[in-house]
Design an enzyme around this catalytic site. Structure first.
Site, PDB file in Angstrom:
ATOM      1  N   ALA A  11     -22.037 -23.280 -21.747  1.00  0.00           N
ATOM      2  CA  ALA A  11     -23.144 -23.496 -23.393  1.00  0.00           C
ATOM      3  C   ALA A  11     -24.358 -22.596 -23.224  1.00  0.00           C
ATOM      4  CB  ALA A  11     -22.800 -24.571 -22.902  1.00  0.00           C
ATOM      5  N   ASP A  34     -23.834 -22.242 -17.647  1.00  0.00           N
ATOM      6  CA  ASP A  34     -23.334 -21.788 -17.527  1.00  0.00           C
ATOM      7  C   ASP A  34     -23.934 -20.140 -16.532  1.00  0.00           C
ATOM      8  OD1 ASP A  34     -23.011 -20.069 -20.465  1.00  0.00           O
ATOM      9  OD2 ASP A  34     -23.502 -18.347 -19.194  1.00  0.00           O
ATOM     10  N   VAL A  63     -18.518 -20.764 -13.107  1.00  0.00           N
ATOM     11  CA  VAL A  63     -16.876 -21.601 -13.017  1.00  0.00           C
ATOM     12  C   VAL A  63     -16.378 -21.042 -12.318  1.00  0.00           C
ATOM     13  CG1 VAL A  63     -17.690 -22.814 -15.070  1.00  0.00           C
ATOM     14  CG2 VAL A  63     -16.449 -21.398 -14.833  1.00  0.00           C
ATOM     15  N   ASN A  89     -15.150 -24.976 -21.624  1.00  0.00           N
ATOM     16  CA  ASN A  89     -15.995 -24.260 -22.302  1.00  0.00           C
ATOM     17  C   ASN A  89     -15.635 -22.474 -22.262  1.00  0.00           C
ATOM     18  OD1 ASN A  89     -16.122 -23.622 -25.538  1.00  0.00           O
ATOM     19  ND2 ASN A  89     -18.036 -22.711 -24.393  1.00  0.00           N
ATOM     20  N   TYR A 148      -5.242 -12.516 -22.330  1.00  0.00           N
ATOM     21  CA  TYR A 148      -6.124 -13.558 -22.895  1.00  0.00           C
ATOM     22  C   TYR A 148      -5.503 -14.638 -23.414  1.00  0.00           C
ATOM     23  CZ  TYR A 148      -9.895 -16.057 -26.063  1.00  0.00           C
ATOM     24  OH  TYR A 148     -10.188 -16.807 -27.149  1.00  0.00           O
ATOM     25  N   LYS A 152      -4.733 -18.694 -23.169  1.00  0.00           N
ATOM     26  CA  LYS A 152      -5.127 -19.599 -23.877  1.00  0.00           C
ATOM     27  C   LYS A 152      -3.819 -20.549 -24.225  1.00  0.00           C
ATOM     28  CE  LYS A 152      -9.204 -18.942 -24.260  1.00  0.00           C
ATOM     29  NZ  LYS A 152     -10.307 -19.819 -23.763  1.00  0.00           N
ATOM     30  N   THR A 185     -19.474 -15.012 -32.897  1.00  0.00           N
ATOM     31  CA  THR A 185     -19.986 -15.402 -31.414  1.00  0.00           C
ATOM     32  C   THR A 185     -20.012 -14.096 -31.115  1.00  0.00           C
ATOM     33  OG1 THR A 185     -17.644 -16.806 -30.180  1.00  0.00           O
ATOM     34  CG2 THR A 185     -19.461 -18.088 -31.328  1.00  0.00           C
TER      35      THR A 185
HETATM   36  N1  LIG Z   1     -16.013 -17.038 -31.186  1.00  0.00           N
HETATM   37  C1  LIG Z   1     -14.119 -17.430 -30.690  1.00  0.00           C
HETATM   38  O1  LIG Z   1     -13.880 -16.381 -31.954  1.00  0.00           O
HETATM   39  C2  LIG Z   1     -13.413 -18.161 -30.293  1.00  0.00           C
HETATM   40  C3  LIG Z   1     -12.304 -18.357 -30.698  1.00  0.00           C
HETATM   41  C4  LIG Z   1     -11.367 -18.988 -30.082  1.00  0.00           C
HETATM   42  C5  LIG Z   1     -11.268 -19.728 -28.324  1.00  0.00           C
HETATM   43  N2  LIG Z   1     -13.269 -19.454 -28.419  1.00  0.00           N
HETATM   44  C6  LIG Z   1     -13.235 -19.766 -26.688  1.00  0.00           C
HETATM   45  O2  LIG Z   1     -14.484 -20.684 -26.963  1.00  0.00           O
HETATM   46  C7  LIG Z   1     -15.227 -20.363 -26.468  1.00  0.00           C
HETATM   47  C8  LIG Z   1     -16.602 -20.022 -25.794  1.00  0.00           C
HETATM   48  O3  LIG Z   1     -15.872 -18.814 -26.135  1.00  0.00           O
HETATM   49  P1  LIG Z   1     -18.023 -18.412 -27.118  1.00  0.00           P
HETATM   50  O4  LIG Z   1     -17.305 -18.011 -28.570  1.00  0.00           O
HETATM   51  O5  LIG Z   1     -18.816 -19.402 -27.108  1.00  0.00           O
HETATM   52  O6  LIG Z   1     -17.975 -16.858 -26.772  1.00  0.00           O
HETATM   53  P2  LIG Z   1     -19.744 -16.707 -26.077  1.00  0.00           P
HETATM   54  O7  LIG Z   1     -19.125 -15.108 -24.459  1.00  0.00           O
HETATM   55  O8  LIG Z   1     -20.815 -16.570 -26.875  1.00  0.00           O
HETATM   56  O9  LIG Z   1     -19.699 -17.948 -24.581  1.00  0.00           O
HETATM   57  C9  LIG Z   1     -19.330 -17.618 -23.653  1.00  0.00           C
HETATM   58  C10 LIG Z   1     -20.038 -17.925 -22.901  1.00  0.00           C
HETATM   59  O10 LIG Z   1     -19.526 -18.047 -21.253  1.00  0.00           O
HETATM   60  C11 LIG Z   1     -20.082 -18.037 -20.345  1.00  0.00           C
HETATM   61  N3  LIG Z   1     -19.401 -17.899 -19.402  1.00  0.00           N
HETATM   62  C12 LIG Z   1     -18.915 -16.344 -18.996  1.00  0.00           C
HETATM   63  N4  LIG Z   1     -17.659 -16.803 -17.948  1.00  0.00           N
HETATM   64  C13 LIG Z   1     -18.696 -17.893 -17.354  1.00  0.00           C
HETATM   65  C14 LIG Z   1     -18.162 -18.581 -16.071  1.00  0.00           C
HETATM   66  N5  LIG Z   1     -18.132 -17.586 -14.591  1.00  0.00           N
HETATM   67  N6  LIG Z   1     -18.796 -19.212 -15.018  1.00  0.00           N
HETATM   68  C15 LIG Z   1     -19.604 -19.775 -16.150  1.00  0.00           C
HETATM   69  N7  LIG Z   1     -20.013 -19.604 -18.212  1.00  0.00           N
HETATM   70  C16 LIG Z   1     -19.343 -18.349 -18.365  1.00  0.00           C
HETATM   71  C17 LIG Z   1     -21.428 -16.909 -21.166  1.00  0.00           C
HETATM   72  O11 LIG Z   1     -22.199 -16.532 -20.432  1.00  0.00           O
HETATM   73  C18 LIG Z   1     -21.293 -17.652 -22.403  1.00  0.00           C
HETATM   74  O12 LIG Z   1     -22.489 -18.465 -22.665  1.00  0.00           O
HETATM   75  C19 LIG Z   1     -14.255 -20.138 -24.805  1.00  0.00           C
HETATM   76  O13 LIG Z   1     -13.209 -19.910 -24.056  1.00  0.00           O
HETATM   77  C20 LIG Z   1     -13.396 -18.916 -25.637  1.00  0.00           C
HETATM   78  O14 LIG Z   1     -12.360 -18.170 -25.195  1.00  0.00           O
HETATM   79  C21 LIG Z   1     -13.427 -18.588 -28.746  1.00  0.00           C
HETATM   80  C1  LIG Z   2     -12.093  -8.580 -32.426  1.00  0.00           C
HETATM   81  C2  LIG Z   2     -11.646  -9.414 -31.921  1.00  0.00           C
HETATM   82  C3  LIG Z   2     -11.394  -9.440 -30.531  1.00  0.00           C
HETATM   83  O1  LIG Z   2     -11.094  -8.890 -30.377  1.00  0.00           O
HETATM   84  C4  LIG Z   2     -12.068 -10.890 -29.463  1.00  0.00           C
HETATM   85  C5  LIG Z   2     -11.427 -11.989 -29.769  1.00  0.00           C
HETATM   86  C6  LIG Z   2     -12.002 -13.269 -28.754  1.00  0.00           C
HETATM   87  C7  LIG Z   2     -11.278 -14.529 -29.164  1.00  0.00           C
HETATM   88  C8  LIG Z   2     -10.486 -14.483 -30.564  1.00  0.00           C
HETATM   89  C9  LIG Z   2      -9.390 -15.712 -29.916  1.00  0.00           C
HETATM   90  O2  LIG Z   2      -9.670 -17.205 -29.259  1.00  0.00           O
HETATM   91  C10 LIG Z   2      -8.612 -16.007 -31.277  1.00  0.00           C
HETATM   92  C11 LIG Z   2      -7.286 -15.148 -31.355  1.00  0.00           C
HETATM   93  C12 LIG Z   2      -7.277 -15.855 -33.006  1.00  0.00           C
HETATM   94  C13 LIG Z   2      -5.771 -15.227 -32.994  1.00  0.00           C
HETATM   95  C14 LIG Z   2      -5.014 -15.158 -33.916  1.00  0.00           C
HETATM   96  C15 LIG Z   2      -4.064 -14.249 -34.863  1.00  0.00           C
HETATM   97  C16 LIG Z   2      -2.965 -13.830 -34.146  1.00  0.00           C
HETATM   98  O3  LIG Z   2      -1.406 -14.506 -34.174  1.00  0.00           O
HETATM   99  C17 LIG Z   2      -2.453 -12.460 -34.808  1.00  0.00           C
HETATM  100  C18 LIG Z   2      -1.539 -11.741 -34.011  1.00  0.00           C
HETATM  101  C19 LIG Z   2      -1.018  -9.914 -34.956  1.00  0.00           C
HETATM  102  C20 LIG Z   2      -1.098  -9.038 -34.383  1.00  0.00           C
HETATM  103  O4  LIG Z   2      -1.766  -8.724 -32.870  1.00  0.00           O
HETATM  104  O5  LIG Z   2      -0.584  -7.808 -34.631  1.00  0.00           O
END
Ligand SMILES: NC(=O)c1ccc[n+]([C@@H]2O[C@H](COP(=O)([O-])OP(=O)(O)OC[C@H]3O[C@@H](n4cnc5c(N)ncnc54)[C@H](O)[C@@H]3O)[C@@H](O)[C@H]2O)c1
Ligand SMILES: CC[C@@H](O)/C=C/C=C\C[C@@H](O)/C=C/C=C/C=C\[C@@H](O)CCCC(=O)O
Length: 251
Positions: A11, A34, A63, A89, A148, A152, A185
């Site tokens: 966070a 973090d 973590v 998170n 990834y 998830k 982010t």
């Molecule tokens: N931003 C998006 O588009 C998006 C979409 C879907 C899900 N998420 C999920 O949301 C969560 C937060 O991501 P975000 O978008 O804020 O990204 P972010 O990169 O801004 O933040 C992630 C944070 O996690 C910390 N972190 C990474 N590895 C760690 C570890 N080993 N121990 C402790 N802390 C650690 C990082 O230092 C950072 O502060 C993630 O699980 C990500 O997969 C993000």
């Molecule tokens: C450029 C963004 C990428 O590099 C990083 C993504 C990190 C986090 C976002 C992730 O949690 C969200 C993913 C959402 C996906 C949504 C839609 C897909 O189902 C579409 C897939 C279509 C395809 O792969 O052909």
């Protein structure tokens, strides 16, 4: 005023920081960790100024490291006596480091959930809520980041499975998931060398659109306030804010 004690992992910035601020605004106390110590301390200073020294605490923790994570969780209990809300998170997106991706996004979420459950079932007041941050990639395939996506999906499978368990019900512990699409982010920045097909990734992201973190926080708070959130996965995209419908086989 909510008055609960919450833990948020990862966070120092991004969604974790946004969730922390939302919890503090509700009147909760938050301890966050973090791996990025410098950013964590800076965020802690900013939050303490706005929400008071006693209400928020940063502790460094990777973590992935079992002992560090356990120690972090125990230090939260030492400081605030209890944990009512656990937000797993912390996450990364890097297909070239797929083992690390699984370690942080899935293994550590399992560990964090188990630490929280063990504490929540033994505490005298009983009960609690675990929010595991998955992704829209947790409910559908994503071709440019399969590892990834697997991590998830795993988070949702783990959370839904525990949510069915009678022991959790008996102890009034609920476990739920949050599934955002793309939010503004750092995780979505500079990812060209971290995905299989950066052009495709950019195209998909453009199609979906980018959410401000406030929209994801709104969904987070909706889940927190919903008494019927156990075993559910709240999707949040620019157009949708609703639970996913799972089509489990009827045997
Ligand atoms: N931003 C998006 O588009 C998006 C979409 C879907 C899900 N998420 C999920 O949301 C969560 C937060 O991501 P975000 O978008 O804020 O990204 P972010 O990169 O801004 O933040 C992630 C944070 O996690 C910390 N972190 C990474 N590895 C760690 C570890 N080993 N121990 C402790 N802390 C650690 C990082 O230092 C950072 O502060 C993630 O699980 C990500 O997969 C993000
Ligand atoms: C450029 C963004 C990428 O590099 C990083 C993504 C990190 C986090 C976002 C992730 O949690 C969200 C993913 C959402 C996906 C949504 C839609 C897909 O189902 C579409 C897939 C279509 C395809 O792969 O052909």
């Amino acid at each position: 005023m909510s008055g609960k004690v919450a833990v948020v992992t990862g966070a120092a910035r991004g969604l974790g920081r946004a969730f922390t601020e939302a919890l503090l605004k509700r009147g909760d106390k938050v301890c966050f960790c973090d791996v990025d110590v410098q950013q964590g301390k800076q965020t802690e200073n900013e939050l303490k100024k706005n929400f008071g020294d006693d209400n928020v605490q940063f502790l460094p923790c990777d973590v992935r490291k079992d002992e560090e994570f356990k120690d972090f969780f125990n230090r939260v209990i030492q400081k605030y006596n209890t944990v009512d809300i656990m937000v797993n998170n912390a996450g990364i997106m890097n297909e070239n480091q797929w083992r690390t991706t699984i370690d942080i996004n899935l293994t550590a979420v399992i560990h964090g959930s188990l630490l929280a459950m063990n504490h929540m079932k033994n505490k005298s007041t009983g009960g609690g809520l675990i929010v595991n941050v998955s992704s829209l990639a947790g409910v559908m395939p994503v071709s440019f980041c399969p590892a990834y996506t697997a991590s998830k999906h795993g988070v949702i499978a783990f959370s839904r499975s525990w949510a069915l368990h009678p022991e959790l019900k008996k102890n009034r512990i609920k476990i739920t998931c949050l599934c955002p699409s793309f939010a503004d982010t750092d995780i979505i920045k500079g990812t060209d060398d971290k995905v299989h097909g950066p052009k495709l990734a950019r195209m998909v992201m453009k199609q979906y659109g980018l959410m401000v973190t406030d929209r994801v926080t709104e969904a987070f708070l909706r889940v927190l306030d919903d008494a019927d959130n156990n075993g559910k996965a709240m999707m949040v995209t620019p157009k949708i804010m609703d639970y996913h419908t799972f089509h489990d086989p009827k045997l």
